[in-house]
Design a protein around this motif. Structure first.
Motif, PDB file in Angstrom:
ATOM      1  N   VAL A  34       0.892  -1.024   0.029  1.00  0.00           N
ATOM      2  CA  VAL A  34       0.012  -0.063   0.023  1.00  0.00           C
ATOM      3  C   VAL A  34       0.840   1.072  -0.021  1.00  0.00           C
ATOM      4  N   ARG A  35       1.025   1.884  -1.188  1.00  0.00           N
ATOM      5  CA  ARG A  35       1.923   3.030  -1.445  1.00  0.00           C
ATOM      6  C   ARG A  35       1.433   4.210  -0.649  1.00  0.00           C
ATOM      7  N   GLN A  36       0.118   4.408  -0.828  1.00  0.00           N
ATOM      8  CA  GLN A  36      -0.572   5.759  -0.331  1.00  0.00           C
ATOM      9  C   GLN A  36      -1.564   5.210   0.392  1.00  0.00           C
ATOM     10  N   GLN A  37      -1.429   5.362   1.775  1.00  0.00           N
ATOM     11  CA  GLN A  37      -2.698   4.902   2.719  1.00  0.00           C
ATOM     12  C   GLN A  37      -3.947   6.014   2.784  1.00  0.00           C
ATOM     13  N   PRO A  38      -4.855   5.491   3.103  1.00  0.00           N
ATOM     14  CA  PRO A  38      -6.237   6.300   3.029  1.00  0.00           C
ATOM     15  C   PRO A  38      -6.022   6.791   4.397  1.00  0.00           C
ATOM     16  N   ILE A  39      -6.610   8.272   4.670  1.00  0.00           N
ATOM     17  CA  ILE A  39      -6.391   8.741   6.036  1.00  0.00           C
ATOM     18  C   ILE A  39      -7.853   9.172   6.604  1.00  0.00           C
ATOM     19  N   ALA A  40      -8.731   9.681   5.775  1.00  0.00           N
ATOM     20  CA  ALA A  40     -10.060   9.929   6.330  1.00  0.00           C
ATOM     21  C   ALA A  40     -11.045  10.147   5.115  1.00  0.00           C
ATOM     22  N   ALA A  41     -12.207  10.216   5.449  1.00  0.00           N
ATOM     23  CA  ALA A  41     -13.403  10.253   4.424  1.00  0.00           C
ATOM     24  C   ALA A  41     -14.514  10.805   4.827  1.00  0.00           C
ATOM     25  N   ARG A  42     -15.272  11.570   4.053  1.00  0.00           N
ATOM     26  CA  ARG A  42     -16.615  12.044   4.540  1.00  0.00           C
ATOM     27  C   ARG A  42     -17.570  11.194   4.040  1.00  0.00           C
ATOM     28  N   ALA A  43     -18.353  10.703   4.927  1.00  0.00           N
ATOM     29  CA  ALA A  43     -19.529   9.778   4.845  1.00  0.00           C
ATOM     30  C   ALA A  43     -20.304  10.257   3.440  1.00  0.00           C
ATOM     31  N   CYS A  44     -20.795   9.384   2.598  1.00  0.00           N
ATOM     32  CA  CYS A  44     -21.578  10.203   1.612  1.00  0.00           C
ATOM     33  C   CYS A  44     -22.989   9.580   1.484  1.00  0.00           C
ATOM     34  N   GLY A  45     -23.798   9.998   0.572  1.00  0.00           N
ATOM     35  CA  GLY A  45     -25.115   9.880   0.532  1.00  0.00           C
ATOM     36  C   GLY A  45     -25.264   8.476  -0.073  1.00  0.00           C
ATOM     37  N   ALA A  46     -26.605   7.758  -0.089  1.00  0.00           N
ATOM     38  CA  ALA A  46     -26.959   6.651  -0.880  1.00  0.00           C
ATOM     39  C   ALA A  46     -26.986   6.592  -2.405  1.00  0.00           C
ATOM     40  N   GLU A 103     -25.238   9.423  15.395  1.00  0.00           N
ATOM     41  CA  GLU A 103     -25.095   7.931  15.361  1.00  0.00           C
ATOM     42  C   GLU A 103     -24.275   7.425  14.440  1.00  0.00           C
ATOM     43  N   GLY A 104     -23.245   6.743  14.718  1.00  0.00           N
ATOM     44  CA  GLY A 104     -22.573   5.947  13.490  1.00  0.00           C
ATOM     45  C   GLY A 104     -22.967   4.655  13.422  1.00  0.00           C
ATOM     46  N   GLU A 105     -23.514   4.475  12.191  1.00  0.00           N
ATOM     47  CA  GLU A 105     -24.043   2.887  12.037  1.00  0.00           C
ATOM     48  C   GLU A 105     -23.163   2.006  11.645  1.00  0.00           C
ATOM     49  N   ILE A 197     -17.580   6.045   1.125  1.00  0.00           N
ATOM     50  CA  ILE A 197     -18.051   5.010   2.112  1.00  0.00           C
ATOM     51  C   ILE A 197     -19.360   5.855   2.794  1.00  0.00           C
ATOM     52  N   ARG A 198     -20.225   5.052   2.895  1.00  0.00           N
ATOM     53  CA  ARG A 198     -21.670   5.619   3.269  1.00  0.00           C
ATOM     54  C   ARG A 198     -21.934   5.842   4.893  1.00  0.00           C
ATOM     55  N   SER A 199     -21.107   5.274   5.598  1.00  0.00           N
ATOM     56  CA  SER A 199     -21.455   5.690   6.998  1.00  0.00           C
ATOM     57  C   SER A 199     -20.313   5.701   7.930  1.00  0.00           C
ATOM     58  N   ALA A 200     -20.304   6.753   8.720  1.00  0.00           N
ATOM     59  CA  ALA A 200     -19.276   7.115   9.797  1.00  0.00           C
ATOM     60  C   ALA A 200     -18.769   5.906  10.494  1.00  0.00           C
ATOM     61  N   ALA A 237     -18.773  12.034   9.719  1.00  0.00           N
ATOM     62  CA  ALA A 237     -20.122  12.601   9.537  1.00  0.00           C
ATOM     63  C   ALA A 237     -19.585  13.806   9.032  1.00  0.00           C
ATOM     64  N   ALA A 238     -20.673  14.656   7.922  1.00  0.00           N
ATOM     65  CA  ALA A 238     -20.244  15.801   7.422  1.00  0.00           C
ATOM     66  C   ALA A 238     -19.957  17.098   8.075  1.00  0.00           C
ATOM     67  N   LYS A 239     -20.163  17.085   9.362  1.00  0.00           N
ATOM     68  CA  LYS A 239     -20.152  18.291  10.029  1.00  0.00           C
ATOM     69  C   LYS A 239     -18.730  18.158  10.951  1.00  0.00           C
ATOM     70  N   ASP A 240     -18.207  16.720  10.903  1.00  0.00           N
ATOM     71  CA  ASP A 240     -16.836  16.464  11.452  1.00  0.00           C
ATOM     72  C   ASP A 240     -15.802  16.354  10.590  1.00  0.00           C
ATOM     73  N   PHE A 241     -16.141  16.307   9.457  1.00  0.00           N
ATOM     74  CA  PHE A 241     -14.878  15.970   8.364  1.00  0.00           C
ATOM     75  C   PHE A 241     -14.139  17.204   8.314  1.00  0.00           C
ATOM     76  N   PRO A 242     -12.595  17.006   8.613  1.00  0.00           N
ATOM     77  CA  PRO A 242     -11.770  17.988   8.754  1.00  0.00           C
ATOM     78  C   PRO A 242     -11.027  18.433   7.163  1.00  0.00           C
ATOM     79  N   GLY A 243     -11.602  18.079   6.171  1.00  0.00           N
ATOM     80  CA  GLY A 243     -11.372  18.504   4.763  1.00  0.00           C
ATOM     81  C   GLY A 243     -10.236  17.573   3.997  1.00  0.00           C
TER      82      GLY A 243
END
Length: 276
Positions: A34-46, A103-105, A197-200, A237-243
């Motif tokens: 894994v040359r570049q690791q994932p660090i974060a994501a914002r949960a997306c809609g359905a 709430e994180g599903e 990814i759909r859920s926090a 979740a959207a309001k917590d995502f650092p960018g």
């Protein structure tokens, strides 16, 4: 669809709470890094319109035991278009005490179905992972970021990498490999620029190397040639995502070399990044 391929996508749950064990490579030369690791994501809609890619995009590289850059046979292996890497998503028990704003599903899903692909709801079996989960190889004549490039393992390293005492989640790390010149060395990448990814929650990605040619040549089900796991990363979740973060040298270089699906950001202009 080649025989057995559907089982790679939809494997049955097992009784053990741990992720499935790392299966040894059927061909000892193949390894995934894994040359570049994932660090974060914002949960997306359905819906497909609300796509929030994992940041930074995971980039996986194939390594060959005793690779010889002067060997045309070895270069041909790296350029085999029949290679593919599939990606699976697994929830990780969160012991950090971090609590999302809503709430994180994902944590509930992890308790219900820890061995299967992460699902948002057992009743409807809605996959949490969306986007392009199977990628074809992207070959380059020279690594765009040789300073961070791993060297290919040697036969002396192989017995250590496959020792029974090696942790099942371990992967090849550049510092554990023998030093070699990495300038102008060819490389093959699998670039996951379209994963959402759909859920926090807290997750890991599992990557599996396969080759369509083994099915075409033998008529047998497709073997897993190598596996690797990402580090744990958080989906917010959207309001917590650092960018979004600025793009790496590797990502910038791969886009310049022709992988147009990568959306790069630079000079401190990562979209949505909060100022600290």
């Amino acid at each position: 669809m080649p025989r057995g391929f559907d089982k790679l996508l939809h494997h049955e749950p097992e009784s053990s709470p741990d992720p499935p064990p790392r299966r040894p490579s059927t061909q000892s030369r193949y390894h995934l890094h894994v040359r570049q690791q994932p660090i974060a994501a914002r949960a997306c809609g359905a819906g497909d319109r609300d796509r929030r890619p994992v940041d930074p995009p995971p980039i996986v590289q194939i390594l060959l035991t005793d690779f010889d850059p002067e060997s045309q046979d070895d270069r041909d292996i790296l350029q085999d278009p029949r290679f593919t890497v599939g990606c699976l998503l697994f929830p990780v028990p969160d012991t950090t005490g971090w609590t999302p704003s809503s709430e994180g599903e994902a944590s509930q899903s992890a308790e219900r179905d820890p061995d299967n692909i992460a699902r948002a709801d057992d009743s409807f079996s809605t996959p949490l992972l969306s986007g392009k989960a199977f990628m074809s190889p992207f070959f380059v004549d020279a690594d765009p970021d040789p300073n961070s490039a791993p060297t290919h393992p040697s036969s002396d390293d192989f017995h250590t990498l496959n020792s029974p005492t090696t942790h099942s989640h371990s992967q090849i790390h550049p510092q554990s490999l023998r030093n070699a010149s990495k300038l102008n060395q060819p490389a093959t990448f699998f670039i996951f620029a379209d994963l959402s990814i759909r859920s926090a929650g807290l997750y890991r990605l599992q990557f599996r190397l396969m080759n369509w040619g083994s099915v075409e040549d033998t008529g047998q089900s497709m073997p897993i040639l190598a596996e690797a796991w990402s580090d744990p990363f958080r989906v917010y979740a959207a309001k917590d995502f650092p960018g979004m973060r600025d793009s790496s040298i590797l990502a910038e270089g791969l886009k310049e070399l022709g992988f147009v699906e990568l959306k790069t950001r630079g000079n401190g202009k990562g979209k949505g990044r909060k100022r600290l």
